[in-house]
Design an enzyme around this catalytic site. Structure first.
Site, PDB file in Angstrom:
ATOM      1  N   ASP A 117       0.812  -1.214   0.000  1.00 58.45           N
ATOM      2  CA  ASP A 117       0.000   0.000   0.000  1.00 58.45           C
ATOM      3  C   ASP A 117       0.847   1.266   0.000  1.00 58.45           C
ATOM      4  OD1 ASP A 117      -2.050  -1.798   0.255  1.00 58.45           O
ATOM      5  OD2 ASP A 117      -2.950  -0.850   2.023  1.00 58.45           O
ATOM      6  N   ASP A 118       0.203   2.352  -0.421  1.00 62.88           N
ATOM      7  CA  ASP A 118       0.673   3.741  -0.250  1.00 62.88           C
ATOM      8  C   ASP A 118       1.733   4.187  -1.249  1.00 62.88           C
ATOM      9  OD1 ASP A 118      -1.024   3.578   1.870  1.00 62.88           O
ATOM     10  OD2 ASP A 118       0.495   3.835   3.441  1.00 62.88           O
ATOM     11  N   HIS A 171      -6.110   2.898  -4.184  1.00 62.71           N
ATOM     12  CA  HIS A 171      -5.994   3.222  -2.757  1.00 62.71           C
ATOM     13  C   HIS A 171      -6.347   4.692  -2.516  1.00 62.71           C
ATOM     14  CE1 HIS A 171      -4.965   2.068   1.257  1.00 62.71           C
ATOM     15  NE2 HIS A 171      -3.812   2.724   1.337  1.00 62.71           N
ATOM     16  N   HIS A 175      -5.249   9.744  -0.078  1.00 63.17           N
ATOM     17  CA  HIS A 175      -5.056   9.048   1.199  1.00 63.17           C
ATOM     18  C   HIS A 175      -5.273  10.004   2.368  1.00 63.17           C
ATOM     19  CE1 HIS A 175      -3.232   6.283   4.176  1.00 63.17           C
ATOM     20  NE2 HIS A 175      -3.323   5.348   3.241  1.00 63.17           N
ATOM     21  N   HIS A 285       3.879  -2.261   3.033  1.00 66.35           N
ATOM     22  CA  HIS A 285       3.878  -0.922   2.455  1.00 66.35           C
ATOM     23  C   HIS A 285       5.168  -0.670   1.681  1.00 66.35           C
ATOM     24  CE1 HIS A 285       0.901  -0.741   5.686  1.00 66.35           C
ATOM     25  NE2 HIS A 285       0.337   0.248   5.024  1.00 66.35           N
TER      26      HIS A 285
END
Length: 315
Positions: A117-118, A171, A175, A285
């Site tokens: 993620d991210d 995602h 964010h 991540h």
């Protein structure tokens, strides 16, 4: 007098003969013209052999293009690729597991779904991709649009992810918890705006044909469903209408929780978390500051292989 009458009669006969000849000639010419006209019409009504041949080639080419397109579409289907899992399956599996039910997809086969993620980041994502390539393993990257569109390097990383056979999930664009969940409440309009904005960023990088059905909420669906069940229920309804599938995780290294951890601590946490998991949806991540995750990844993959897991991406 008789002589003159005889001469006159002869002239009259000649004139009649000439008239008959002219009429006959006219009839012959008329008939010939009709025959010619009919012949031309008949000839025009029949396609020439080269034209027929060209038509056959064109039809054949068109059929080949359609067949190729059909085969391409078929190959892209998750059901036809053994290394790809349908996102709907993973979503349902996790939801049933979180409710304490035996998932419908529990079949005794160990499958690991690595997810990051991210990202992307220019510091960690390349390391992750190098390791995955060396280990011959595929993963799913849940991309933040703002990070993907940061510069040419990040855009090229998105292209590399796809080129090397990995999957991409959405995602959100920013964010940003305050925008997505104002006053700690799920805002369906804001979330959908962010999902679509991220889609446009990914299309601008990968081409207009790109699409993804996979969604992962910042903070996780389980977290916001617990805090604001009504708000999440409204958002889930919209996602289903658009054929999106949200997936959380059931295994994590805690590389984004608490204090920063070194690779050995991440590996130990992962081993504790994956214990007893038949279908392991693993959260890690690849954003800035996650170099220890990259260091831990080779041992995590080796552990999964020794435990008999196969690897799949989610689409």
């Amino acid at each position: 007098m008789e002589k003159g009458y005889s001469h006159s009669r002869t002239s009259e006969h000649r004139l009649k003969r000439n008239r008959r000849r002219l009429i006959l000639i006219a009839i012959i010419l008329f008939v010939a013209g009709c025959i010619t006209f009919i012949a031309i019409k008949v000839s025009d009504s029949k396609p020439h052999a080269p034209t027929q041949e060209l038509a056959k080639k064109t039809d054949s080419g068109s059929s080949n293009v359609k067949a190729s397109a059909g085969a391409k579409g078929k190959a892209a289907s998750p059901k036809n690729d053994p290394d790809v899992e349908d996102g709907a399956f993973v979503e349902k599996y996790l939801n049933q597991q979180m409710l304490g039910q035996m998932p419908d997809g529990a079949d005794g086969k160990k499958v690991a779904y690595l997810s990051f993620d991210d990202g992307p980041s220019v510091t960690v994502t390349p390391q992750i991709l190098d390791i995955l390539k060396k280990q011959k393993v595929k993963a799913t990257f849940f991309i933040v649009g703002k990070e993907a569109n940061e510069n040419e390097h990040t855009r090229n990383l998105i292209k590399r992810i796809v080129k090397e056979g990995h999957a991409i999930g959405n995602h959100t664009y920013s964010h940003n918890y305050k925008y997505l969940y104002p006053n700690r409440r799920v805002n369906t309009d804001h979330v959908m705006q962010e999902i679509e904005k991220n889609n446009q960023v990914l299309k601008s990088i990968l081409g207009p044909e790109f699409s993804t059905r996979m969604i992962r909420f910042p903070g996780g669906h389980m977290t916001w469903n617990r805090r604001n069940p009504q708000g999440m229920a409204a958002l889930d309804k919209v996602l289903r209408q658009k054929d999106y599938h949200q997936v959380d995780w059931n295994v994590l290294t805690k590389d984004a929780e608490g204090r920063s951890k070194k690779a050995p601590a991440l590996i130990n946490q992962f081993i504790r978390s994956v214990k007893g998991r038949e279908k392991a949806i693993i959260l890690m991540h690849d954003t800035y500051g996650k170099e220890e995750t990259a260091k831990a990844l080779p041992q995590i993959i080796e552990y999964l292989k020794k435990q008999g897991y196969e690897f799949k991406v989610m689409k």
